[in-house]
Every structure is written in structure tokens, then in C-alpha cells.
Design a protein around this motif. Structure first.
Motif, mmCIF file in Angstrom:
data_model
loop_
_atom_site.group_PDB
_atom_site.id
_atom_site.type_symbol
_atom_site.label_atom_id
_atom_site.label_comp_id
_atom_site.label_asym_id
_atom_site.label_seq_id
_atom_site.Cartn_x
_atom_site.Cartn_y
_atom_site.Cartn_z
ATOM 1 N N ARG A 21 0.833 -1.199 0.000
ATOM 2 C CA ARG A 21 0.000 0.000 0.000
ATOM 3 C C ARG A 21 0.870 1.251 0.000
ATOM 4 N N ASP A 76 -6.735 -5.252 -5.572
ATOM 5 C CA ASP A 76 -7.817 -4.738 -4.737
ATOM 6 C C ASP A 76 -8.385 -5.836 -3.833
ATOM 7 N N SER A 96 -3.930 -4.018 -1.658
ATOM 8 C CA SER A 96 -4.014 -2.550 -1.711
ATOM 9 C C SER A 96 -5.428 -2.186 -2.161
ATOM 10 N N THR A 99 -10.555 1.057 -1.517
ATOM 11 C CA THR A 99 -11.212 1.735 -0.391
ATOM 12 C C THR A 99 -10.183 2.242 0.616
ATOM 13 N N ASP A 100 -9.056 1.552 0.741
ATOM 14 C CA ASP A 100 -7.967 2.031 1.603
ATOM 15 C C ASP A 100 -7.152 3.108 0.908
ATOM 16 N N HIS A 103 -7.903 6.662 1.324
ATOM 17 C CA HIS A 103 -7.465 7.242 2.594
ATOM 18 C C HIS A 103 -5.943 7.265 2.715
ATOM 19 N N ASP A 104 -5.286 6.280 2.099
ATOM 20 C CA ASP A 104 -3.824 6.200 2.201
ATOM 21 C C ASP A 104 -3.142 7.411 1.585
ATOM 22 N N CYS A 200 -16.416 3.147 -4.078
ATOM 23 C CA CYS A 200 -15.678 3.615 -2.895
ATOM 24 C C CYS A 200 -16.304 4.830 -2.213
ATOM 25 N N ARG A 210 -17.800 -1.448 5.616
ATOM 26 C CA ARG A 210 -16.731 -2.404 5.379
ATOM 27 C C ARG A 210 -16.789 -3.539 6.389
ATOM 28 N N MET A 213 -12.122 -5.903 10.581
ATOM 29 C CA MET A 213 -10.736 -6.059 10.161
ATOM 30 C C MET A 213 -10.319 -7.524 10.082
ATOM 31 N N GLN A 216 -11.269 -8.793 6.769
ATOM 32 C CA GLN A 216 -10.407 -8.250 5.728
ATOM 33 C C GLN A 216 -9.079 -9.001 5.685
#
Length: 257
Positions: A21, A76, A96, A99-100, A103-104, A200, A210, A213, A216
Motif C-alpha cells: 500500500r 484490490d 491494496s 477503499t484504503d 485514505h492512504d 468507494c 466495510r 478487520m 479483511q
């Protein structure tokens, strides 16, 4: 890291970047810098890969050809990361998720980039832009536009995007429409980076939730999506998940024979 430093793996027939990422953000930032310094002029096109995308690319020639025109395809879906390890050689180090990524990029300290959000409903895309602007001091919003426009006659929209001069154009029209639209119009778009992002915006606004965690990390975020949107996703996952596994194995076998 820059785009020329990226090592790729063939996962299901798609040339997929073996990047973290953090490295993906580095590549995007370096592309923006090169355009600002005029050492690059064409947009860098960033697409994503997941089980659905692999399945679609192997059953729709036009979609596959659109994907091959991307400068970078990132993983993704966690399934893409896992399946890359079946191939031998270099594998993808981590997922990666787009959706992250949304924000990343603004989450990187010292990296201030401008954004244009295209796609979704007028309310969702506007709210998404407002929320990201409030959350991140270095998220500069240069414009938004809903996704309900004439896809074949959009010179006015392209002129609006170019006039806004964003560093990154996010295109959330859904697969495969967003990929087709980007490839069709990328030569007219005067932006450093174009990133397709599906739904997204809805995750930023909270319209979609989402997975926890642990789901995920376990690579079963798709199961959470299925349980929360069964009517929309049941048939897709029932057909594309097994097909994507078959496609990865098929391409692996072709490479070793």
C-alpha cells in the motif's frame, strides 16, 4: 518507488503490480511530481484487480483489452494476493484495496494532492468530497461530478475536469464501465493520475459498511459484502469466485508448458 521500479505477476492473465500500500502511494506521488516537472505528460492509469475483475477479463475480450492499457493494476482483492503465491516467483506482498487507497493518499504526511471525484449520485459524491476534505488537511477537493451523464458525449465534462486541474481523477462508474470510459477518454484528460474506484464513495459516506478487520485480513471481505448486499452480489460471487480460481490456474499452466 516509481512506476519503472515495479515488478509484476501474471495473476489470472492480468499483469498485476507486486507492491505494498505504501509503495502504491509512492508511485502515484512520483507520477504527480513528474507531470508537475513536465518530465511526463500522459496520465498514469491505475486499475484494480479482484476475483470479479479476473473472471470478467477472461470472459469479456473488450474488458481484457481495456485492462491491458492500464499503466498499473493493483490487487484490490485479498484473493488476488493469495492466488499470486500459487504461481512461484515474485508474489504480491499485500492487498491494496481501493477503499484504503482513498485514505492512504491523503493520510501520507507531507503529501498534499488535489482530487476530482467522478461517479455515483450527486449527493453521495458531494458528501464524499466534503467528508474527505474535513478528515484530511492535505486532501484538496478540486471538483465533483455525478456518474449519470452521457458516456459517449462528454466533452463538456472533460473540459470541466481539465479546468479544475486535479492531480488525481477518481472514476467510480463500476466495472466494466469505468475502465471503458477511462481508456476511451484518457488522451483528452489533462490529469497526472486516473484511478478507477467502483463504489468507494459509498464507503466513505457510510452508505456501505466495510467488513470487520479480521474478515479483511482473512480475505473474506467479499463474504461480508455478500451478507449485507445479497440481492446484488449473490449471483456475482457464486459465478465469478470459482471462475477466477480456474482462470489463475489456467494461466499458470500455460506459463509452465
Amino acid at each position: 518507488m516509481t512506476l519503472k521500479d515495479v515488478v509484476f505477476a501474471n495473476v489470472g492473465g492480468l499483469k498485476t503490480a507486486c507492491v505494498t500500500r505504501e509503495q502504491l502511494v509512492d508511485i502515484i506521488a512520483s507520477q504527480v511530481d513528474m507531470v508537475r516537472e513536465r518530465s511526463a505528460s500522459q496520465p498514469m492509469v491505475v486499475f484494480d484487480s479482484n476475483g470479479h475483475g479476473i473472471s470478467l477479463a477472461n470472459s469479456d475480450k473488450a474488458f481484457y483489452e481495456a485492462l491491458t492499457q492500464a499503466d498499473l493494476i493493483h490487487a484490490d482483492g485479498q484473493s488476488v494476493v493469495s492466488m499470486s503465491k500459487w504461481l512461484g516467483g515474485v508474489s504480491i506482498p499485500e492487498r491494496s484495496a481501493t477503499t484504503d487507497l482513498m485514505h492512504d493518499i491523503p493520510g501520507r504526511k507531507g503529501l498534499t494532492l488535489s482530487h476530482f471525484l467522478l461517479g455515483g449520485s450527486e449527493n453521495v459524491v458531494s458528501q464524499c468530497g466534503e467528508l474527505l476534505t474535513k478528515r484530511y488537511a492535505n486532501f484538496k477537493l478540486n471538483g465533483t461530478h455525478h456518474g449519470y451523464f452521457d458516456k459517449q458525449n462528454c466533452d463538456q465534462l472533460i473540459a470541466q475536469i481539465n479546468a479544475a486541474k486535479p492531480d488525481i481523477l477518481w472514476v467510480g462508474l463500476g466495472k466494466p464501465e469505468e475502465q471503458f470510459w477511462v481508456i476511451q477518454h484518457k488522451d483528452k484528460l489533462q490529469v497526472p493520475v486516473i484511478i478507477t474506484c467502483g463504489g468507494c464513495y459509498n464507503y466513505v459516506t457510510g452508505d456501505y459498511c466495510r467488513a470487520p478487520m479480521w474478515m479483511q485480513k482473512a480475505g473474506i471481505e467479499w463474504l461480508h459484502r455478500l451478507l449485507t448486499q445479497p440481492k446484488k452480489l449473490f449471483w456475482r460471487y457464486l459465478t465469478t469466485n470459482p471462475h477466477s480460481v480456474y482462470c489463475v490456474l489456467k494461466h499458470k499452466f500455460r506459463q509452465t508448458t
